[in-house]
Design an enzyme around this catalytic site. Sequence first.
Site, short mmCIF file in Angstrom:
data_model
loop_
_atom_site.label_atom_id
_atom_site.label_comp_id
_atom_site.label_asym_id
_atom_site.label_seq_id
_atom_site.Cartn_x
_atom_site.Cartn_y
_atom_site.Cartn_z
CD GLU A 1 -3.00 -1.05 2.28
OE1 GLU A 1 -2.77 -0.24 3.21
OE2 GLU A 1 -3.93 -1.86 2.29
CG HIS B 1 -8.84 1.11 3.02
ND1 HIS B 1 -7.86 1.83 2.39
CD2 HIS B 1 -8.20 0.25 3.86
CE1 HIS B 1 -6.68 1.45 2.84
NE2 HIS B 1 -6.86 0.50 3.72
#
Length: 329
Positions: free
Chosen positions: A175, A208
Amino acid sequence: MAALGGDGLRLLSVSRPERQPESAALGSPGPGLCCWVSVFSCLSLACSYVGSLYVWKSELPRDHPAVIKRRFTSVLVVSSLSPLCVLLWRELTGIQPGTSLLTLMGFRLEGIFPAALLPLLLTMILFLGPLMQLSMDCPCDLADGLKVVLAPRSWARCLTDMRWLRNQVIAPLTEELVFRACMLPMLAPCMGLGPAVFTCPLFFGVAHFHHIIEQLRFRQSSVGSIFLSAAFQFSYTAVFGAYTAFLFIRTGHLIGPVLCHSFCNYMGFPAVCAALEHPQRRPLLAGYALGVGLFLLLLQPLTNPKLYGSLPLCVLLERAGDSEALLCS
């Protein structure tokens, strides 16, 4: 720095009008096109990262070891290919960073030790209250706790735990690589470092939202609760993303954001409500307040660019015509 991002189509604010940006001198596309290319590239990276999680068809939940292993494979492939997006962006815009791609993405040796230690120390100071809470609620004393942490058997168990590997290793590394090391070099020349710090986390926060799909699929809660949880998660992941973007720019390294990301994944969101009802809530709340105060006090000194050597993103902006970026000093 003069008027950042006024009409959204300027490449950079130029404090010295007589200096022509190098990207313009090279005959690159107009600033508006450069910004569109940057935003589209970041959006493509975010969609590719999230999409890689769903290339495997499975009826199992996300925490099942088989699902985690498959996702490891696809996410690592996408993350490994993500620097190619930065290379393509460089060719399309004509912007020359003045340094190697790996250096621009935070893979460098200069200043690596303070870059690994100081941001993590700063983050631990911010979590002083939660760390105190964890210590108070732990049945073992400090010496026993250290023995457990340092024991090879404990690490062996962690390295065979798929969820631990996902939360502490793979997710932080991939990420931060995709959403910070690849996106910030593309966004900074378009809008400047300050706006990029707050724009980059939006891609991270939106990425997310895919958790909603699985929560609805397995009906883990009511629809209202799921969307409320998703909105809350977007908020704190966006704030956290801005913090790690700030660390990436100020240190010029990827290792600091990765370690801080791993630490925060381990700690989770601070249990403030539990602290308010804790038997020792007064010293605990004092620890919370002290941690936040010390964090704000030490944020600038511990991220002083002088501790980490030449900053690649600042070099990039200087070559593009902006030699007075505030985050570079």
